[in-house]
Design an enzyme around this catalytic site. Structure first.
Site, PDB file in Angstrom:
ATOM      1  N   GLN A  25       9.207 -18.386 -47.652  1.00  0.00           N
ATOM      2  CA  GLN A  25      10.098 -17.277 -47.297  1.00  0.00           C
ATOM      3  C   GLN A  25      10.384 -16.360 -48.485  1.00  0.00           C
ATOM      4  O   GLN A  25      10.719 -15.191 -48.292  1.00  0.00           O
ATOM      5  CB  GLN A  25      11.429 -17.808 -46.748  1.00  0.00           C
ATOM      6  CG  GLN A  25      11.334 -18.480 -45.397  1.00  0.00           C
ATOM      7  CD  GLN A  25      11.046 -17.503 -44.258  1.00  0.00           C
ATOM      8  OE1 GLN A  25      11.357 -16.318 -44.321  1.00  0.00           O
ATOM      9  NE2 GLN A  25      10.433 -18.008 -43.201  1.00  0.00           N
TER      10      GLN A  25
ATOM     11  N   CYS B 231      16.143 -26.218 -27.471  1.00  0.00           N
ATOM     12  CA  CYS B 231      14.868 -26.176 -26.748  1.00  0.00           C
ATOM     13  C   CYS B 231      13.760 -25.383 -27.436  1.00  0.00           C
ATOM     14  O   CYS B 231      12.600 -25.765 -27.389  1.00  0.00           O
ATOM     15  CB  CYS B 231      15.073 -25.634 -25.352  1.00  0.00           C
ATOM     16  SG  CYS B 231      16.558 -26.291 -24.600  1.00  0.00           S
TER      17      CYS B 231
ATOM     18  N   HIS C   3       1.201 -14.938 -43.504  1.00  0.00           N
ATOM     19  CA  HIS C   3       1.771 -14.265 -42.335  1.00  0.00           C
ATOM     20  C   HIS C   3       3.271 -14.031 -42.429  1.00  0.00           C
ATOM     21  O   HIS C   3       3.856 -13.354 -41.592  1.00  0.00           O
ATOM     22  CB  HIS C   3       1.400 -15.003 -41.036  1.00  0.00           C
ATOM     23  CG  HIS C   3       2.161 -16.264 -40.763  1.00  0.00           C
ATOM     24  ND1 HIS C   3       3.215 -16.295 -39.886  1.00  0.00           N
ATOM     25  CD2 HIS C   3       2.024 -17.527 -41.222  1.00  0.00           C
ATOM     26  CE1 HIS C   3       3.681 -17.535 -39.821  1.00  0.00           C
ATOM     27  NE2 HIS C   3       2.973 -18.307 -40.622  1.00  0.00           N
TER      28      HIS C   3
HETATM   29  C1  LIG Z   1       6.809 -20.631 -41.953  1.00  0.00           C
HETATM   30  C2  LIG Z   1       7.181 -21.615 -42.981  1.00  0.00           C
HETATM   31  C3  LIG Z   1       6.319 -22.671 -43.318  1.00  0.00           C
HETATM   32  C4  LIG Z   1       5.022 -22.923 -42.583  1.00  0.00           C
HETATM   33  O1  LIG Z   1       4.054 -21.942 -42.880  1.00  0.00           O
HETATM   34  P1  LIG Z   1       2.775 -21.818 -41.908  1.00  0.00           P
HETATM   35  O2  LIG Z   1       1.881 -20.866 -42.614  1.00  0.00           O
HETATM   36  O3  LIG Z   1       3.287 -21.270 -40.622  1.00  0.00           O
HETATM   37  O4  LIG Z   1       2.190 -23.175 -41.780  1.00  0.00           O
HETATM   38  C5  LIG Z   1       6.708 -23.542 -44.312  1.00  0.00           C
HETATM   39  N1  LIG Z   1       7.864 -23.378 -44.968  1.00  0.00           N
HETATM   40  C6  LIG Z   1       8.716 -22.380 -44.687  1.00  0.00           C
HETATM   41  C7  LIG Z   1       9.988 -22.236 -45.470  1.00  0.00           C
HETATM   42  C8  LIG Z   1       8.413 -21.458 -43.681  1.00  0.00           C
HETATM   43  O5  LIG Z   1       9.261 -20.480 -43.392  1.00  0.00           O
END
Ligand SMILES: *Cc1c(COP(=O)(O)O)cnc(C)c1O
Length: 391
Positions: free
Chosen positions: A177, A323, A199
């Protein structure tokens, strides 16, 4: 549609898509080959590696591409545990990690490792004294997330890194993040391993990286060819990696202006909700907080119902309620900051991007006020509460 779920994923930026396209069409060569079609791909992959390394103050050779944040977290924790098991079998983490970290730690507990899960305070911050007290002679790894995906709290990473370094313990951080939202320097912050995912910063899905400091012993994650210095075999996701590089280049270039705008929008949204809706509060730290995160709990309300009604108004949001996450328990993060079950169930997460406008947020708050009022009018608990207040 108003998209307020940028912590779940972000829109792939047009310039990122643009950068990726040639690697689907004319530049389709395998980076491991020696003719120029292949070496062009290899060059592009290493260009992205350089962009990412520069953004972290790292060396190119320390960036290993993976299939995303979850894979990077799994790799860092399992492989470090295995590599350092001779020294000890104790790991320290927190109660508010992403499931990619928490479930990996639980897996290791089933395989002879011991894990300490640090508490957090009401704002979601860990206590550095509690961290120091948790360290044992057999502690081999500290893994603490840079910023929380639900409540946006940013942990004191540089101080944690300094403690780990002083005690000679490896330090991993899930920066999925934070990367692109907060300046990060792996040397200044004493970070040994860092996970990231494209992403979450306007790059494509299914590609991430793990930064591994030179000298850290860690086993290979995928055995096979010599890709990623033989540590993560398999033909590179060239298009994804090129997109990741473009996304990081963009994130670094726009960070100051973008996060300033997001912070203004965030604080405007927080202020309107706080002042215009009763019986609600902000979750997460007020200032040590991601620029785009807003998380509220509303009493007498099910987060799930709020999401459905917001969706009917064209608003995409998220909740710490049951959910959505496929389990019956409310968010472990909201419970860890001390919320009761029903308070965690009534939570709403709104995560912004720089594309959101004040007008959109005004519309969201106006809708939210009506939705909260409507749901409360159907709640027997709320009815009781009002009666008691009047009595
Ligand atoms: C989204 C997220 C992940 C997982 O990342 P992916 O690329 O979706 O596997 C791991 N840690 C945090 C803090 C995230 O926000």
């Amino acid at each position: 549609m108003i998209y307020l779920d940028n912590a779940a994923t972000t829109k792939t930026a047009p310039e990122v898509v643009e950068a990726m396209l040639p690697y689907f069409t004319e530049n389709y060569g395998n980076p491991s080959t020696i003719y120029s079609l292949g070496t062009a791909s290899k060059k592009a992959v290493n260009q992205a590696r350089k962009t990412i390394a520069d953004a972290l103050g790292a060396n190119m050779e320390e960036i290993y591409f993976t299939a995303g944040g979850s894979e990077s977290d799994n790799w860092a924790i399992k492989a470090a545990a295995e590599a350092y098991a001779g020294k000890g079998r104790h790991i320290i983490t927190t109660k508010i990690e992403h499931h990619a970290v928490l479930h990996t730690c639980q897996y290791l507990e089933k395989h002879g490792f011991e894990v300490t899960y640090l508490d957090v305070d009401r704002d979601g911050l860990i206590d550095l004294e509690q961290l120091k007290a948790a360290i044992r002679p057999d502690t081999i790894l500290i893994t603490v997330m840079f910023a929380n995906n639900e409540i946006g709290t940013i942990e004191p990473i540089a101080q944690i890194g300094a403690i780990a370094k002083e005690r000679g313990i490896l330090f991993h951080t899930d920066a999925v993040q934070a990367f692109g939202q907060v300046p990060i320097n792996v040397d200044e912050m004493h970070i040994d391993m860092l996970s990231s995912s494209a992403h979450k910063l306007n790059g494509p899905k299914g590609v991430g990286f793990l930064y591994i400091r030179k000298g850290v012993k860690i086993r290979s994650f995928v055995h096979g060819g010599a890709q990623e210095r033989s540590r993560r075999a398999g033909t590179e996701n060239v298009t994804g990696i090129v997109g990741f590089g473009a996304a990081v280049e963009r994130a670094v270039r726009t960070m100051e202006e973008r996060t300033k705008k997001e912070t203004e929008l965030r604080d405007y949204l927080i202020h309107r909700i706080e002042t215009e809706i009763d019986h609600c509060w902000l979750n997460g730290h007020r200032t040590s907080r991601l620029p785009n995160n807003v998380n509220f709990s509303f009493l007498f309300i099910e987060g799930e119902s709020m999401l459905i009604m917001l969706d009917m108004k064209g608003i995409c949001a998220s909740s710490g309620s049951a959910c959505t996450s496929g389990s019956l328990d409310p968010s472990h993060v909201l419970l860890a900051i001390g919320l009761k079950h029903e308070e965690a169930h009534g939570s709403l997460r709104l995560t912004l991007s720089e594309e959101n406008t004040k007008e959109e947020l005004d519309y969201v708050v106006d809708q939210l006020k009506q939705i909260v009022e409507r749901l409360r009018s159907m709640s027997p608990l709320y009815e009781d509460f009002v009666k008691k207040q009047q009595a």
